[in-house]
Design a protein around this motif. Structure first.
Motif, mmCIF file in Angstrom:
data_model
loop_
_atom_site.group_PDB
_atom_site.id
_atom_site.type_symbol
_atom_site.label_atom_id
_atom_site.label_comp_id
_atom_site.label_asym_id
_atom_site.label_seq_id
_atom_site.Cartn_x
_atom_site.Cartn_y
_atom_site.Cartn_z
ATOM 1 N N VAL A 96 69.480 20.821 101.924
ATOM 2 C CA VAL A 96 70.941 20.358 101.687
ATOM 3 C C VAL A 96 71.196 18.952 102.763
ATOM 4 O O VAL A 96 71.755 18.171 102.424
ATOM 5 C CB VAL A 96 71.888 21.330 102.039
ATOM 6 C CG1 VAL A 96 73.340 20.908 102.113
ATOM 7 C CG2 VAL A 96 71.797 22.618 101.135
ATOM 8 N N LEU A 97 70.423 19.050 103.953
ATOM 9 C CA LEU A 97 70.737 17.895 104.711
ATOM 10 C C LEU A 97 69.928 16.918 104.290
ATOM 11 O O LEU A 97 70.502 15.886 104.361
ATOM 12 C CB LEU A 97 69.903 18.562 106.178
ATOM 13 C CG LEU A 97 70.777 19.322 107.040
ATOM 14 C CD1 LEU A 97 69.925 19.602 108.535
ATOM 15 C CD2 LEU A 97 71.887 18.579 107.632
ATOM 16 N N GLY A 98 68.604 17.106 103.498
ATOM 17 C CA GLY A 98 68.183 15.691 103.083
ATOM 18 C C GLY A 98 68.919 15.263 101.964
ATOM 19 O O GLY A 98 69.146 13.992 101.879
ATOM 20 N N LEU A 99 69.350 16.123 100.915
ATOM 21 C CA LEU A 99 70.302 15.718 99.978
ATOM 22 C C LEU A 99 71.470 14.928 100.445
ATOM 23 O O LEU A 99 71.680 13.947 100.170
ATOM 24 C CB LEU A 99 70.827 17.015 98.919
ATOM 25 C CG LEU A 99 71.531 16.562 98.027
ATOM 26 C CD1 LEU A 99 70.592 15.842 96.809
ATOM 27 C CD2 LEU A 99 72.346 17.808 97.213
ATOM 28 N N LEU A 146 65.065 16.062 95.496
ATOM 29 C CA LEU A 146 66.096 16.650 96.290
ATOM 30 C C LEU A 146 67.084 17.230 95.268
ATOM 31 O O LEU A 146 67.397 18.679 95.765
ATOM 32 C CB LEU A 146 66.797 15.745 97.076
ATOM 33 C CG LEU A 146 65.970 15.605 98.440
ATOM 34 C CD1 LEU A 146 66.742 14.477 99.441
ATOM 35 C CD2 LEU A 146 65.884 16.660 99.207
ATOM 36 N N ALA A 147 67.629 16.701 94.424
ATOM 37 C CA ALA A 147 68.613 17.332 93.770
ATOM 38 C C ALA A 147 68.001 18.563 92.889
ATOM 39 O O ALA A 147 68.654 19.635 92.784
ATOM 40 C CB ALA A 147 69.267 16.364 92.540
ATOM 41 N N PHE A 180 57.319 20.236 93.318
ATOM 42 C CA PHE A 180 58.152 19.307 93.590
ATOM 43 C C PHE A 180 58.085 18.911 95.172
ATOM 44 O O PHE A 180 58.359 17.771 95.690
ATOM 45 C CB PHE A 180 59.787 19.913 93.517
ATOM 46 C CG PHE A 180 59.797 19.654 91.988
ATOM 47 C CD1 PHE A 180 60.258 18.550 91.466
ATOM 48 C CD2 PHE A 180 60.091 20.711 91.126
ATOM 49 C CE1 PHE A 180 60.636 18.191 90.046
ATOM 50 C CE2 PHE A 180 60.276 20.474 89.628
ATOM 51 C CZ PHE A 180 60.434 19.449 89.219
ATOM 52 N N ALA A 181 57.794 20.114 96.172
ATOM 53 C CA ALA A 181 57.671 19.943 97.373
ATOM 54 C C ALA A 181 56.459 18.624 97.647
ATOM 55 O O ALA A 181 56.479 17.763 98.506
ATOM 56 C CB ALA A 181 57.276 20.927 98.172
ATOM 57 N N GLY A 182 55.589 18.872 96.662
ATOM 58 C CA GLY A 182 54.439 17.753 96.892
ATOM 59 C C GLY A 182 54.850 16.418 96.677
ATOM 60 O O GLY A 182 54.594 15.281 97.292
#
Lengths: 409, 249, 716, 195
Positions: A96-99, A146-147, A180-182
């Motif tokens: 959430v912070l990243g987004l 991120l979304a 996705f993390a990758g």
């Protein structure tokens, strides 16, 4: 009234109290949106930027915010790729912070450019040599990632889980999350680096210019490292802050300590390389461009204290505090160290953006000064407000800290 | 099909600072030629648009030992690692391979201003306001240069509209090359002291080429390695020393 | 059928998906981007045929030749005409944007009347007939008796055919005055004319053949006479061997380009001139005949003997050795001594101007090659009817009705100089002007006159020119219907005062008359616009041929032999030696009273007199200082506890005002170098004139000079 | 249930497609009437046999005059030739009062484009038809449409909304220029064609 949306078995304040908390932020957001409207409708004359300070508060804060938002990719990297399962406790919060950081930065960028309706030209006619092209591509792609990463957090909401298809989708999504993390990690590496490269390639700015290692200037690597170092610290700091504000313990203390330790290791590596880079720049790069490094520190506002503060006070010191197991055990030290580390990156981005532009380049130039206009500040505050609102909503209605349920309050 | 590729030129200037009286004709002629709008009420020297700007620079001495030199500073048309070109995210800036002129295409520009931070000569200007001419003045605009909209960067392109006109003239006459006299930028044409010599640096018979190699000729910030195509000349030692000095040194 | 929310969402999802495969998003993306490239906030470019016209610039008496590039008939850019022998292809920054002036935001678009005088009174729209009928009783009254004050015309640019019309007009009134504005004539030449005691012919500088120019502040590279002339001479110094010695208390652009700069304490110029004269007299460096031909040589000799270089050095700050060297340089070469001519500071005081001009007499410069020549004026239709007087010589409180001509001379002067000439009740002022300016504050009636490049005018001999010349300035722009030709105004006023038709003549008919006179005289040659060929007037078949040549942008230059100068030249004229004391050493402590010296750049002394695009020089860069700023030496600023950029209050006997101080090491300590000039964008007040500014603080002396005023500064 | 969702979705897709491909172009362009009709074929046909450059001339300095001024029309049409409606309009409304005809130009490029006809027609010897199509042999003027957003004539984008031209001469966007230049190996820079 909104009880049915709040996750089971956690305590949340009354809606009235929540509304009282959120309302001022929404008003601030409204003011910021008005400032943004002014900038878009009237043009950038609403800002105090000028031909000499062509980048101002916004670019500086974009760089800072994106560096702080690095917690998302680096936590994801540690969790999904390196399998540090204990980080499950904070990964949702980090996402959430990243987004917030990334979408906020992109929103500000759209106001910052003079002709936002042409922003898509970068995709249609990209200049592959430009760091900004790299930033734009990675930023948009990573924002999408991120979304996607945020979607499962939303779908886990109690009410939405009632829809079976969403549940299935969330489950499927969860399986590919490491992918996705990758991708996110990969993209982040590039854009964090490109943001560093943004200034490092400026051959006309001897203060910022750095020699090329491989195909990128050294700041490319330093930005990745510093972002990776401070990302966990920022997650730590926000988690601590949310704990304080909500009056609840949300994660087990060892999770925060682990974040601190990771931050400390990364930070020490960064400080070491930054020192090497600075020494090389002082002795080779800057003089070769005709600008002895001492000249950058001759004016009263920007003395050599900056170097000391950036590298020792806000780099080495927090690194030692975080690396020492004994110090780390003390929450006050842990949080202070994380705070110092975050300040370090705030300072580094300031030096790279604002000081670079304040320094003269032509022999007859003088130091430049710049004070942002209220429209610039309000626009930035809108992003903060947006972040608080989105985070508050997420915290209230979604499960940001899975451990909260297990910890006995 | 006939090959229409032109020969490679490298247009440049040699500006004799000893001849420059700082009158400012060049700046006005430039603005008139290139449809640069008059200042907005609130514009300052840091938000104005002056493709060519003459800086008065003092030797720093007191009265009467004080001396002043006027330095016309325009896009230096960097010939090597052109700082503004590589940074533009969407190819709105480029070096014309056939003329060496650094071009800025305002219609492609998104106004990120990265090129402006990249330029050490402060030769790039941003349109902070919509361009505004006094009522009725639109009919006086130069039809060969498109006015810019707000929110984009702009800069000197050696009066490219005049190069277009010279090329049109040559093409109409069936010639491949333009006549040198047909292409003279407005500042060069208007300078009362004839302080600016313009021409093709690649053509060694050209006066500009000869002057660029002459004694007491120098460039600004040569150590950046950007190979500017604007050269300056002064017989005054303090001027050359000043140009060679690092800022704030 | 019941549609659930979920179904609606499914449909919407499908349509969004489908829309991606239609042109809608992509075409909109493209079109909106194109819209930003040509939205209505960007003006459309003119399209149409391109033509070129040769004309002349009328913004100042310099009269530079102009080649205009026109698109669709509208001028798009102006350049100098390379082959033009008088202006050498050079235009100044004002001239190069001169075609924009007609569109100045402060352009007067109709006649106005003021309800009261001063900057605060609002403009009331009026008409020419209304103005004429309002003035009719007064005009008739003046015609019958001048006891309650007379009529005067102030000509800002004498020597035009229009000037002759003005003179004819006022000669119909008893005591009618034809006055010329300060700065419209070269002060050294005007003074010299008095010393020579000659009325025939025109004086000019033979700069082309001179070797040394001693200039007391004349801005030779920055808008003096025809800029192309001096700039080119000075740029070719390594060929023509010319040396420029500039005497000035500020390191001006001319001082920077000078071979020698004599940084003088302002106000001590007379002492320096007399000291130089003293060296010349003492060392017998003057031509022997002067002793015999100058009746006041003995007086002069006695006077200069009191000005020893050593003493004067202490007063004016120039070392005695330099004074001596300067005297030798002047005496051993063809030389010219000239003065001031500052577009806002006006001439030096009369006494100083006299000794500066007198140096030329002492050196025998009058009538010699490389000196000052006397040449024939442009052939003119006979004797003029009213003598010309300088504004300063007009008796105080004698003018009941003042008519101010709207031509630009590039100079300005304090309004108090005008005010004191008006009758005690303030008189009535009718002002012709293309623009609303600070001067409009004095007017009772404002009559819009044609702007630059809007009307047919002539370019007559520029000040200080070597020979008489004549050319036409052909209009490039269509004159708005609301502007009034000065000749039309005269005709209206003549009608209102019951005069026979004085104003039946138009400017064009007068110009044709003058062409006729030139053709009759058979003098001079006509050059084609580019200077490529020259035709002697003598060889012309008809007057029409001359007119046609002039109408195409050609210019006529006289070839008459120089006139003989009256040998009885005085060195001091009407000045008595007691007017010159050694002047006590100027107070170099810089904390007390400072010297306020107004400085202006030719043609740029009022907001409306420069095209808005001149903001590039004044507002968008620091190349030229904005009007209202004061440049002060850093040491003087420090002595008064002020800093660079501080707002300071300047006080004189006439009042005070706030200005921004600029620390400027090129200004001599103890002096407030006050910029009288434009703020090109200060057009906020379009319905009332702006305040006068720094000139309003200047004290006007009895001789009409206002260059130096005692002033104090303090933090605002 | 499942089927219904799919149908709904598909109908959404179809609705979009219909709007996007048919309603959207109709809404995007505004049709504007030309001041009068013009028959190129009459002029260029066998009877008169005029060539393009007899009316569409160059000036001395090489710039292209584009559509001729009324003076050119007056050379032949000082009095009405024939009795068509447009002939009447021409003479009464334009020739007699000597007023320029406010033609709407199909190929009008924006102010920022520099297109020297001289270089293309005279030096490279490109035929008018290569870019303008068989306009010279048309007997009526095509409908003039203007893009409501960009203000461009529809012919710049091309008649086909997809941007895929159905004739080689259709469309006058930048990529058209770029393609042709690339084929001829011209050393290209933006400033070659932009001003």
């Amino acid at each position: 009234m909104d009880r049915q949306f709040i996750p089971r078995s956690v305590q949340r304040s009354s809606f009235a109290r929540f509304a009282a908390w959120i309302l001022p932020w929404i008003l601030l957001l409204g003011l910021g949106l008005y400032a943004m409207y002014l900038c878009l409708a009237e043009g950038l004359n609403q800002t105090n930027m000028d031909n000499r300070f062509a980048f101002g508060l916004w670019i500086y804060l974009d760089l800072t915010v994106i560096a702080l938002g690095a917690g998302a990719f680096f936590t994801g990297f540690l969790l999904y790729i390196l399998r540090r399962e204990e980080l499950k406790a904070v990964i949702n919060s980090a996402v959430v912070l990243g987004l917030i950081c990334y979408s906020g930065a992109v929103a500000v960028l759209m106001v910052d450019v003079g002709q936002p309706l042409r922003a898509w030209f970068t995709f249609w006619h990209p200049n592959t040599h430009s760091m900004l092209t790299e930033v734009t591509f990675c930023l948009t792609c990573y924002l999408t990632v991120l979304a996607i990463e945020y979607v499962p957090v939303v779908l886990k909401n109690r009410k939405l889980r009632q829809i079976p298809r969403f549940l299935v989708f969330e489950f499927e999504l969860h399986k590919v999350m490491p992918v996705f993390a990758g991708i996110g990690t990969f993209l982040s590496f590039f854009h964090q680096g490109s943001l560093g490269g943004l200034y490092g390639v400026l051959v006309g700015r001897p203060f910022a210019f750095r020699e090329v290692l491989g195909i990128w200037p050294s700041t490319f690597y330093l930005f990745i490292l510093s972002a990776a170092a401070v990302g966990p610290s920022f997650v730590l700091l926000t988690t601590w802050l949310v704990q304080k504000l909500s009056g609840k313990q949300l994660v087990k203390p060892e999770v925060l300590r682990f974040l601190g330790k990771v931050s400390g290791w990364m930070l020490i590596v960064y400080v070491l390389l930054k020192t090497v880079d600075t020494l090389y720049w002082i002795n080779h790069t800057a003089p070769a461009e005709g600008a002895p490094a001492y000249t950058f520190y001759t004016s009263p506002g920007f003395g050599t204290w900056i170097l000391f503060a950036e590298i020792i006070l806000l780099g080495l010191l927090p690194a030692i505090m975080l690396l020492s197991k004994r110090l780390r055990e003390r929450p006050a030290v842990l949080v202070s160290a994380a705070f110092l580390a975050c300040c370090g990156i705030v300072m580094n981005r300031f030096v790279m953006t604002i000081q670079t532009l304040a320094l003269p380049t032509l022999p007859f130039d003088q130091m430049m000064s710049y004070v942002p206009s209220w429209q610039e500040i309000a626009t930035f505050l809108a992003i903060v407000a947006y972040g608080v609102v989105l985070y508050s909503l997420s915290f209230r209605y979604m499960t940001l800290f899975p451990q909260e349920r297990d910890i006995r309050q | 099909m006939e090959q229409t590729a032109q020969s490679k030129s490298r247009y440049g200037m040699v500006i004799d600072l000893d001849r420059c009286t700082g009158c400012g004709v060049c700046m006005v002629a430039c603005a008139v030629e290139n449809n640069v709008a008059p200042a907005e009420q609130k514009a300052t020297e840091r938000t104005g648009v002056t493709w060519l700007r003459v800086y008065p620079v003092s030797n720093g001495e007191g009265f009467p030992a004080n001396d002043t030199v006027f330095i016309p500073m325009t896009c230096q048309q960097c010939g090597n690692h052109t700082p503004c070109v590589s940074v533009c995210p969407q190819n709105a800036v480029e070096v014309d391979p056939s003329t060496g002129i650094v071009g800025q295409i305002p219609q492609r520009c998104l106004g990120c201003r990265y090129c402006m931070t990249a330029c050490p000569y402060h030769a790039r200007y941003f349109d902070w306001w919509d361009p505004q001419w006094p009522e009725g003045t639109e009919v006086l605009l130069n039809p060969d240069v498109a006015p810019r909209m707000r929110g984009v960067a702009e800069k000197c392109n050696f009066c490219h509209g005049r190069l277009h006109a010279a090329r049109t003239k040559a093409a109409a006459a069936g010639r491949k090359e333009i006549a040198a006299g047909d292409y003279v930028p407005a500042c060069v044409e208007s300078c009362p002291s004839r302080a600016i010599v313009f021409g093709d640096l690649a053509d060694e018979t050209n006066e500009v080429s000869r002057l660029s190699h002459s004694i007491n000729t120098f460039q600004f910030l040569p150590k950046l390695g950007t190979a500017p195509k604007i050269f300056y000349h002064s017989a005054k030692e303090w001027v050359r020393k000043m140009a060679d000095r690092a800022p704030l040194a | 059928m019941n549609i659930t929310r979920r179904e609606l969402l499914t449909f919407a999802g499908g349509s969004i998906l489908g829309a991606l495969f239609t042109p809608i998003p992509w075409k909109l993306l493209d079109d909106s981007a194109i819209w930003t490239q040509n939205w209505s906030l960007i003006p459309r470019l003119p399209r149409g045929p391109e033509t070129f016209t040769f004309t002349g610039c009328t913004l100042c008496p310099g009269g530079c030749a102009v080649k205009a590039r026109r698109v669709n008939g509208h001028p798009v850019s102006l350049v100098g005409v390379a082959g033009h022998s008088l202006s050498n292809g050079i235009l100044c920054p004002m001239g190069i944007a001169g075609h924009h002036l007609a569109y100045h935001p402060l352009r007067l678009r109709r006649p106005f009347a003021f309800t009261g005088k001063g900057a605060d009174s609002p403009l009331v729209p009026s008409t020419l007939d209304e103005i004429a009928s309002n003035l009719a009783p007064m005009l008739k009254d003046i015609r019958s008796s001048s006891s309650r004050g007379t009529i005067a015309v102030l000509d800002q640019r004498p020597g035009r055919v229009l000037s002759d019309l003005y003179r004819k007009f006022v000669s119909n009134f008893p005591g009618g005055i034809y006055a010329v504005a300060p700065g419209s004539e070269d002060p050294t030449l005007t003074t010299l004319r008095a010393l020579c005691n000659t009325t025939e012919g025109t004086l000019g500088y033979d700069l082309e053949n001179t070797r040394v120019i001693l200039s007391f502040g004349a801005p030779l590279v920055d808008g003096w006479s025809t800029p192309g002339r001096t700039v080119q001479l000075l740029q070719n110094r390594n060929q023509n061997g010319l040396k420029l010695i500039q005497v000035e208390g500020v390191q001006s652009r001319t001082a920077l380009q000078a071979d020698t700069w004599l940084p003088i304490m302002p106000g001590t110029e007379a002492a320096l001139a007399l000291a130089i004269g003293g060296v010349i007299v003492r060392q017998n460096l003057f031509p022997a005949k002067i002793e015999k031909t100058s009746p006041d040589f003995r007086t002069y000799k006695t006077l200069v003997s009191k000005f020893e270089p050593e003493d004067v050095a202490a007063v004016c700050g120039i070392p005695s050795s330099v004074i001596s060297e300067t005297a030798h340089a002047l005496a051993s070469n063809p030389s010219v001594v000239m003065s001031g001519y500052d577009p806002a500071g006006g001439p030096l005081d009369n006494a100083t101007e006299t000794v500066i001009a007198g140096l030329n007499v002492l050196l025998g410069n009058i009538g010699r090659t490389g000196g000052i020549s006397l040449h024939a004026p442009i052939p003119s239709p006979g004797a003029t009817t009213s003598p010309a007087v300088g504004l300063a010589q007009v008796p105080d409180h004698s003018v009941r009705l003042l008519l101010i001509d709207g031509a630009e001379s590039g100079h300005t002067y304090p309004l108090s100089l005008l005010k004191r000439k008006l009758t005690a009740d303030g008189g009535t002022v009718v002002m012709l002007s293309p623009y609303l300016s600070s001067r409009s504050a004095l007017a009772d009636y404002l009559v819009p006159s044609p702007a630059a490049f809007e009307s047919l005018e002539e370019i007559s001999t520029p000040p200080g020119a070597r020979r008489s010349s004549f050319a036409l300035s052909l209009p490039l722009l269509k004159q708005p219907d609301t502007t009034v030709d000065p000749a039309t105004l005269l005709a209206k006023l003549a009608g209102a005062s019951g005069l026979p038709s004085v104003g039946a003549e138009t400017v064009e008919s007068c110009l044709r008359q003058r062409t006729h006179d030139i053709w009759l005289s058979k003098r001079g040659t006509l050059a084609t616009p580019t200077g490529s060929s020259q035709t002697p007037v003598m060889a012309m078949a008809s007057e029409e041929e001359l007119w046609k040549g002039l109408s195409e942008g050609g210019w006529w230059v006289d070839n008459m032999q120089d006139k003989q100068v009256n040998p009885r030249l005085t060195l001091l004229g009407l000045m008595t030696p007691d007017r010159y004391d050694k002047a006590s050493a100027p107070a170099l402590d810089t904390t007390g009273t400072l010297k306020l010296i107004p400085f202006g750049w030719r043609n740029a002394t009022m907001t409306a007199s420069v095209a808005p695009v001149l903001s590039k020089l004044f507002q968008e860069s620091h190349l030229r200082s904005l009007g209202g700023r004061v440049h002060i030496n850093p040491s003087t600023l420090a002595a008064n506890a002020l800093s660079d950029g501080a707002y300071v209050k300047i006080s004189t006997h006439s009042g005070n005002m706030t200005a921004q101080a600029v620390a400027d090491p090129s200004v001599i300590p103890g002096v407030i170098h006050a910029i009288v000039g434009p703020s090109p964008n200060n057009t906020a007040s379009k319905d009332r004139p702006e305040a006068e500014g720094i000139l309003g603080l200047c004290a006007v002396r009895d001789d009409g000079s206002w260059r130096i005023t005692e002033a104090t500064i303090a933090k605002a | 249930m499942r089927c219904k969702g799919l149908i709904l979705m598909l109908s959404g897709v179809l609705a979009s497609l219909a709007i996007g491909w048919f309603a959207f172009p109709a809404a995007l362009y505004r049709t504007e009437a030309q001041p009068m009709q013009f028959n190129h074929a009459v002029h260029t046909g066998e009877q008169n046999g005029m060539t393009c450059d007899m009316c569409h001339e160059f000036t001395e300095n090489g710039s292209f005059k584009g559509i001729p001024t009324i003076a050119k029309c007056t050379e032949c049409h000082s009095a009405a030739i024939g009795s068509t409606e447009s002939e009447k309009v021409l003479v009464e409304q334009f020739v007699t009062p000597h007023k320029e005809i406010p033609w709407k130009v199909y190929s009008r490029q924006p102010d920022n484009a520099y297109f020297p006809h001289a270089a293309h027609v005279k030096r490279a010897e490109i035929k008018c038809e290569e870019c303008h199509g068989p306009h010279g042999s048309s007997s009526t003027l095509p409908v003039y449409q203007v893009n409501r957003i960009s203000g461009y004539s529809r012919d710049i984008w091309g008649r086909n909304i997809s941007g895929l031209p159905s004739h080689p001469w259709e469309g006058m966007k930048m990529d058209r220029c770029v393609r042709c230049h690339a084929e001829r190996h011209r050393d290209d820079s933006c400033l070659d064609c932009h001003k």
